[in-house]
Design an enzyme around this catalytic site. Structure first.
Site, PDB file in Angstrom:
ATOM      1  CB  SER A   1      47.509  43.432  47.056  1.00 42.59           C
ATOM      2  OG  SER A   1      48.069  44.161  45.921  1.00 42.59           O
ATOM      3  N   GLY A   2      49.990  41.434  45.755  1.00 45.57           N
ATOM      4  CA  GLY A   2      51.147  41.656  45.184  1.00 45.57           C
ATOM      5  C   GLY A   2      51.619  42.841  44.800  1.00 45.57           C
ATOM      6  CG  LEU A   3      49.634  47.004  42.402  1.00 51.28           C
ATOM      7  CD1 LEU A   3      50.706  46.965  41.321  1.00 51.28           C
ATOM      8  CD2 LEU A   3      48.127  47.469  41.477  1.00 51.28           C
TER       9      LEU A   3
ATOM     10  CD  GLU B   1      49.176  36.121  38.745  1.00 53.36           C
ATOM     11  OE1 GLU B   1      48.566  36.650  39.925  1.00 53.36           O
ATOM     12  OE2 GLU B   1      49.444  37.018  37.892  1.00 53.36           O
TER      13      GLU B   1
ATOM     14  CE  LYS C   1      52.350  39.401  38.582  1.00 55.46           C
ATOM     15  NZ  LYS C   1      51.290  39.826  39.978  1.00 55.46           N
TER      16      LYS C   1
ATOM     17  CG  ASP D   1      48.652  38.630  44.615  1.00 54.77           C
ATOM     18  OD1 ASP D   1      48.504  37.643  43.864  1.00 54.77           O
ATOM     19  OD2 ASP D   1      48.676  39.776  44.070  1.00 54.77           O
TER      20      ASP D   1
ATOM     21  CG  ASN E   1      49.181  44.448  37.930  1.00 53.78           C
ATOM     22  OD1 ASN E   1      48.221  44.927  37.109  1.00 53.78           O
ATOM     23  ND2 ASN E   1      48.838  44.155  39.138  1.00 53.78           N
ATOM     24  CB  SER E   2      45.954  41.342  35.684  1.00 50.55           C
ATOM     25  OG  SER E   2      46.354  40.024  36.473  1.00 50.55           O
TER      26      SER E   2
ATOM     27  CG  HIS F   1      41.801  39.497  37.773  1.00 47.38           C
ATOM     28  ND1 HIS F   1      40.867  40.240  38.244  1.00 47.38           N
ATOM     29  CD2 HIS F   1      42.962  40.040  37.939  1.00 47.38           C
ATOM     30  CE1 HIS F   1      41.836  41.334  38.572  1.00 47.38           C
ATOM     31  NE2 HIS F   1      42.714  41.045  38.444  1.00 47.38           N
TER      32      HIS F   1
ATOM     33  CG  ASP G   1      52.476  43.080  40.918  1.00 47.26           C
ATOM     34  OD1 ASP G   1      53.036  42.328  41.325  1.00 47.26           O
ATOM     35  OD2 ASP G   1      51.224  43.307  40.476  1.00 47.26           O
TER      36      ASP G   1
ATOM     37  CG  ASP H   1      52.990  37.556  42.508  1.00 47.87           C
ATOM     38  OD1 ASP H   1      51.683  37.794  42.459  1.00 47.87           O
ATOM     39  OD2 ASP H   1      53.996  38.111  42.856  1.00 47.87           O
TER      40      ASP H   1
ATOM     41  NE  ARG I   1      45.114  37.110  39.353  1.00 48.96           N
ATOM     42  CZ  ARG I   1      45.669  38.222  39.875  1.00 48.96           C
ATOM     43  NH1 ARG I   1      45.834  38.109  41.107  1.00 48.96           N
ATOM     44  NH2 ARG I   1      45.954  39.245  39.031  1.00 48.96           N
TER      45      ARG I   1
HETATM   46  C1  SPV Z   1      47.002  42.657  43.357  1.00 48.90           C
HETATM   47  O1  SPV Z   1      46.577  43.033  44.211  1.00 48.90           O
HETATM   48  O2  SPV Z   1      48.195  42.368  43.101  1.00 48.90           O
HETATM   49  C2  SPV Z   1      46.300  41.730  42.156  1.00 48.90           C
HETATM   50  C3  SPV Z   1      44.996  42.323  41.866  1.00 48.90           C
HETATM   51  O3  SPV Z   1      46.986  40.686  41.802  1.00 48.90           O
HETATM   52  S1  SPV Z   1      45.222  43.193  40.582  1.00 48.90           S
HETATM   53  O4  SPV Z   1      46.156  44.011  40.828  1.00 48.90           O
HETATM   54  O5  SPV Z   1      43.935  43.953  40.617  1.00 48.90           O
HETATM   55  O6  SPV Z   1      45.287  42.321  39.358  1.00 48.90           O
HETATM   56 MG    MG Z   2      48.948  40.493  42.197  1.00 52.04          MG
END
Ligand code: SPV
Ligand code: MG
Length: 543
Positions: A44-46, A112, A118, A83, A120-121, A187, A56, A85, A156
């Site tokens: 996971s990027g986050l 994505e 990027k 992930d 975070n979503s 997502h 992130d 990005d 993504r």
């Molecule tokens: C991450 O885990 O970094 C993601 C998923 O991209 S989320 O943070 O849920 O968008």
């Molecule tokens: Mg991410």
């Protein structure tokens, strides 16, 4: 190159049953996820950025991410989907990323359709999307760059996140599928699963679909299963749970200035060692390192008074007589410490309470008046094990002498001074030695063995004087213990001197190796010796 991990991830993406990927952000969380039973990991990027204390927003460089991923994939047998990005740049950066990931056995990457750097979503609204055709080119470049057919690229779709609606999401999903994406990740940041369920309904089985229910977590997993999704990613809960635990622990220790209320609520260090694989290393050390020998121990015989020293030994045993302000025994202990011998047992008797030095073990020969050295040695031998150096308590010696003895692999090895007669010794009691050959400069490589030891050997037979140092191997110690057991009942045993003991050993066929030295030792028997000893340790030869 064909990777089992890439194959396994591909099977999870394309399989009929719903699979799960657990977030991991370092080697430890990767191992914990694997041990819990997860079949794959989400890099996971986050979580990775948070665990590094950065945002992130691509603040970590992609090579820093790769280095971290290497620890994660090395730590586990299950595959990892990164992930990735936006792919850290354009199509060209994507190609290099894929090659470098394959080199580290990372099973796949998810990119994505947003802009670098990027966001975070779940931060803000109306995030700008990448140009669809440019993103398709990135997917194609990635697919062309991979060398293992099983390496997976997941595309993504962020159209729902950016507020573009279902039609845009489907259009983009289809374009990415045609560009070669192995799966689509759809997502959503809604708290209900409606959007992603609508997507899946329209999408059907065109290609595998992955979801991340971070926001719509209340939806029963059974709903995802029934809808026919392929993979669910639990995207950040190991990182978040560790934050909860770390915040609570840090605050409590700060407040209480103590670990007392924490210790029983956290894993023990043995659990840390277990998950690190400490046991495997221990076993490997047995296979690959030379066998460890316990450090040698020393046994010092210091039960006697040393009458010849008169007033100096009225209130203390000979070993505590001070030589230039420091007791004889302390000097010997320092010499032994200097060659790594810390485990030192002293047999004491006369004025035993005056024989005190830190970190020594003591054995008391309370019959010191009516017994001799062999009796003290037998008592001391019961308390030692492994390789043992026996030393007289009234002898000073330079450290190279015991070092030479420890180089021998013989069960019994003694140090003998070949310069025994120059200058004439002051002491009438001397352990004179006859060997199978005299000392000769050109015979360093040949071993010599004891034949006789006595205080009154005819001069022409003497090859040297024993200086009171005997090294015993672990087997030598056991052999000597067995002999003592045999003779301990005899009255003569109480009066046995070391020369008598060596005579007995030779008679019993034991080989006693002789290491010849020339000076650099001194026994303290007379007042004259005490004076001479004050200078001991310099470069000259003493005796
Ligand atoms: C991450 O885990 O970094 C993601 C998923 O991209 S989320 O943070 O849920 O968008
Ligand atoms: Mg991410």
């Amino acid at each position: 190159m064909s990777s089992q991990k890439a194959k396994r991830l591909r099977e999870m993406l394309t399989g009929k049953k719903l699979s799960f990927l657990m977030e991991a952000h370092n080697g430890l969380s990767a191992k914990i996820a694997e041990e819990a039973g997860f079949e794959g990991l989400w890099g996971s990027g986050l979580s990775i950025s948070a665990s590094m204390g950065v945002r992130d927003n691509n603040e970590m460089s992609w090579t820093q991410v790769l280095d971290l991923l290497e620890f994660m994939t090395d730590a586990v047998k299950i595959p990892l989907l990164l992930d990735g990005d936006t792919g850290y740049g354009n199509f060209n950066n994507m190609r290099r990323l894929v090659q470098k990931m394959e080199a580290r056995d990372i099973a796949g990457v998810c990119i994505e359709d947003k802009l670098f750097p990027k966001t975070n979503s779940f931060i803000g609204d109306n995030q700008p999307l990448a140009d669809m055709d440019e993103f398709c080119g990135k997917i194609k470049a990635g697919k062309d760059a991979q060398s293992d057919d099983n390496f997976s690229i997941v595309a993504r779709v962020e159209a729902l996140i950016a507020g573009w609606g279902l039609a845009e999401a489907l259009k983009r999903g289809e374009a990415y599928r045609r560009a070669g994406a192995d799966a689509i990740l759809i997502h959503s940041k809604m708290s209900k699963a409606d959007e992603i369920l609508a997507f899946k309904k329209e999408w059907g089985d065109r290609s595998p679909v992955v979801i991340v229910p971070t926001k719509y977590y209340s939806t029963p997993t059974e709903v995802f299963r029934k809808a026919g999704f392929n993979v669910v990613i639990w995207a950040n809960h190991l990182m978040r749970t560790s934050m909860t635990a770390m915040q609570q622990t840090a605050q409590q220790i700060m407040k209480e200035e103590s670990l007392i209320n924490i210790e029983d609520r956290v894993v023990g260090v043995n659990e840390v060692f277990r998950i690190q694989g400490a046991k495997e290393l221990e076993e490997a050390e047995k296979r690959y390192l030379p066998a460890k020998q316990d450090p040698p121990q020393a046994l010092i015989l210091a039960a006697g008074r040393g009458k010849e020293l008169g007033v100096l030994t009225e209130d203390r045993p000979k070993a505590m007589v001070e030589i230039a302000g420091k007791p004889l025994l302390e000097r010997t202990v320092e010499t032994l410490n200097g060659i790594g011998i810390k485990d030192i047992t002293v047999v004491r008797g006369y004025k035993k309470d005056a024989l005190k030095l830190p970190s020594l073990k003591f054995v008391d020969n309370d019959e010191h008046d009516s017994t001799q050295e062999a009796f003290s040695l037998a008592m001391g031998l019961d308390k030692v094990s492994g390789q043992v150096l026996m030393a007289y308590g009234d002898v000073l010696f330079q450290k190279f002498i015991p070092m030479h003895l420890f180089e021998s692999d013989s069960d019994f090895c003694i140090a003998v001074d070949s310069e025994w007669n120059t200058p004439p010794g002051q002491n009438e009691y001397r352990d004179l030695v006859a060997c199978d050959r005299p000392f000769q400069w050109n015979q360093f490589d040949q071993k010599a063995y004891l034949q006789k030891m006595s205080t009154d050997l005819p001069k022409d037979q003497v090859h040297g004087e024993w200086i009171g140092l005997l090294k015993m191997s672990p087997s030598g110690v056991s052999q000597l213990k067995a002999i003592f057991k045999e003779i301990s009942g005899a009255e003569s045993f109480r009066k046995m001197r070391m020369a008598d003991l060596f005579k007995l050993l030779v008679e019993k066929g034991k080989k006693i190796e002789v290491v010849y030295i020339r000076g650099h030792w001194l026994d303290v028997d007379t007042m004259h010796d005490v004076v001479a000893a004050s200078n001991f340790g310099g470069s000259g030869q003493y005796r």
